[in-house]
Design an enzyme around this catalytic site. Structure first.
Site, PDB file in Angstrom:
ATOM      1  N   CYS B  83      -7.347   2.928  -2.441  1.00 38.22           N
ATOM      2  CA  CYS B  83      -6.581   2.165  -2.261  1.00 38.22           C
ATOM      3  C   CYS B  83      -5.925   3.426  -1.164  1.00 38.22           C
ATOM      4  CB  CYS B  83      -5.065   2.829  -3.670  1.00 38.22           C
ATOM      5  SG  CYS B  83      -3.404   1.371  -3.336  1.00 38.22           S
ATOM      6  N   HIS B 188      -7.266  -1.081  -7.984  1.00 37.47           N
ATOM      7  CA  HIS B 188      -6.802   0.761  -9.098  1.00 37.47           C
ATOM      8  C   HIS B 188      -7.696   0.277  -9.996  1.00 37.47           C
ATOM      9  CE1 HIS B 188      -3.513   2.514  -7.479  1.00 37.47           C
ATOM     10  NE2 HIS B 188      -2.846   1.812  -6.266  1.00 37.47           N
ATOM     11  N   GLU B 190      -8.430   2.493 -12.194  1.00 37.81           N
ATOM     12  CA  GLU B 190      -8.136   3.106 -13.714  1.00 37.81           C
ATOM     13  C   GLU B 190      -6.389   2.375 -13.919  1.00 37.81           C
ATOM     14  OE1 GLU B 190      -7.166   3.462 -10.002  1.00 37.81           O
ATOM     15  OE2 GLU B 190      -4.847   4.237  -9.881  1.00 37.81           O
TER      16      GLU B 190
END
Lengths: 259, 209
Positions: B83, B188, B190
């Site tokens: 990001c 992202h 994650e």
């Protein structure tokens, strides 16, 4: 536009258990939040929202633990709301593993709080939750909605559309818009309200309140112009899976994440 | 067995990145969140996450004595920017009235500018497709066009040579970039469920070549 519209199952959590709904006398237990969140993740939920409806501060600790447990095994965005009043509350939940926090009442009583929270943590993690009810039309005959606080019990006299615009300017990265007239009715979103807010703000809008069928989700996007749709009870009791909802929306021509 | 350092710049939600890396590491690697230059120096993998404003992020790197270290390690160990951690790698960002970045990647970071009346929302938030423009070990096992979760208001306009993935949102922007042992993503991983976890797994397995 390749960006998919989102389906967000919502967990109302009281003292560590999922319940539905907030405004019903008959609150039905819908299970362990970690298990419920994992099930929705498996079904393809695009995000999960977790609203802490616990009244006592003791149980707030429980909430942080539940958030931590969910975040440790569900790798999609997690929004947490309920009782967030200070920058420290935001930090505690983000540290526990929330990706975004939903600020509701505190924004109404202290509008600077949203700007303060956004400055600290970035607008991307600040969702402003707006609970709106339709009120008498204005002099021009246009539909009007006002903000209500305390689970829809207290009117504030604030115009919902103007408020949404102001919150976006203050640093809200997203608006979670709930129709208090529709919440719990299963009669569908307040589409006029959803569209009025979605068209008034530059940030994404999540429609909430009233979903009873999969067609309601479709209407929220196509007629309400919502960027995301939130629902609780249709998923909690196994009426529909998130996957069924996504396929129904995709069949209606809405861009969805199906992989 | 590698030591993975997730840089703590005091801004973003590091818990998610940490948990997701631990999840895919399955005990095979140690993952720590740290801002201590000595500990970062000992890591065999470095993750540069980031959220919020770019000026704050660059300042945080400088205050912690990590700016020079990141520049040094960027030529030595596999580095993953996420990001804002992608955006700071570019030469310049127009955010905050113009900020100089680390200049490890060629290009500029610009803001989304929706046409009035287009209804296009900023931030770009949600699941969008990443079109793989160049093969890379980090794409292993990930379908071309797979969806990842994005949330950002600025985007990188990188060079074709360093762009490994592109995404369309009004314009087409650099959603993944690679240069030697640097890989960076605007989305992202994650928070991107299976595809995201696969990318993190690939990063842990990657030797940077």
């Amino acid at each position: 536009m390749a960006l998919a519209k989102r389906i967000i199952p919502c967990l109302d959590v009281d003292a560590g258990r999922v319940v539905k709904g907030v405004r019903f006398v008959d609150i039905r237990d819908a299970g362990d939040p970690v298990e419920v969140a994992a099930r929705y993740d498996e079904q393809g939920a695009d995000e999960i929202t977790f609203l802490d409806i616990t009244a006592s501060s003791d149980d707030r600790e429980t909430t942080a633990h539940v958030v931590e447990a969910i975040a440790g095994q569900v790798f999609i965005p997690l929004t947490v709301g309920g009782g967030i009043r200070k920058v420290a509350d935001v930090r505690r939940l983000l540290n526990a593993g929330a990706d975004k926090v939903a600020i509701n009442t505190a924004a109404v009583f202290n509008p600077d709080f949203v700007a303060e929270a956004a400055a600290h943590f970035g607008a991307q993690c600040i969702v402003v939750a707006i609970d709106a009810k339709q009120v008498a039309a204005g002099a021009d005959g246009a539909l009007r909605w006002e903000i209500f606080t305390h689970g829809g019990r207290k009117p504030t006299g604030i115009d919902a559309v103007a408020w949404a615009r102001r919150m976006a300017e203050s640093g809200a990265g997203e608006i979670l818009l709930t129709s208090m007239d529709r919440d719990g009715t299963k009669a569908g979103f307040d589409l006029a309200l959803t569209r009025a807010v979605a068209e008034a703000v530059p940030v994404p809008v999540i429609a909430s309140g009233g979903v009873g069928t999969l067609e309601h989700l479709v209407e929220g996007v196509i007629e309400g112009h919502a960027d995301a749709v939130l629902a609780a009870s249709i998923f909690h009791f196994g009426e529909f899976t998130v996957g069924q909802a996504k396929r129904c929306m995709a069949d209606a021509g809405i861009e969805m994440r199906l992989d | 067995m590698a030591r993975v350092a997730v840089l703590d710049l005091g801004t973003g939600n590091l818990h998610s990145v940490h948990k997701a890396l631990e999840h895919v590491a399955e005990g095979g690697h140690t993952v720590e969140v740290t801002a201590d230059p000595a500990r970062v120096r000992r890591a065999q993998r470095v993750v540069l996450p980031g959220q919020g404003a770019i000026g704050t992020c660059i300042r945080a790197l400088e205050e912690r004595g990590l700016r020079e270290l990141v520049l040094e390690l960027a030529g030595a160990v596999p580095l993953l920017g996420i990001c804002l951690g992608l955006q700071v790698l570019y030469a310049h960002s127009e955010e905050d009235g113009g900020v100089e970045g680390l200049d490890l990647l060629a290009g500029r970071v610009r803001g989304f500018r929706p046409e009035p009346g287009s209804g296009m929302k900023v931030p770009h938030m949600g699941w969008n497709r990443v079109h793989q423009t160049r093969p890379h070990p980090l794409w292993e096992g990930i379908e071309d066009g797979a969806r990842f979760y994005f949330v950002h208001s600025f985007y990188a306009d990188g060079t074709p040579a360093e762009t490994t993935g592109e995404t369309g949102y009004g314009i087409r922007f650099t959603s993944a970039a690679g240069h030697d042992n640097i890989f960076a993503v605007q989305f992202h991983p994650e928070k991107s469920q299976r595809a995201g976890l696969q990318l993190l797994r690939n990063f842990l397995a990657w030797d940077g070549s």
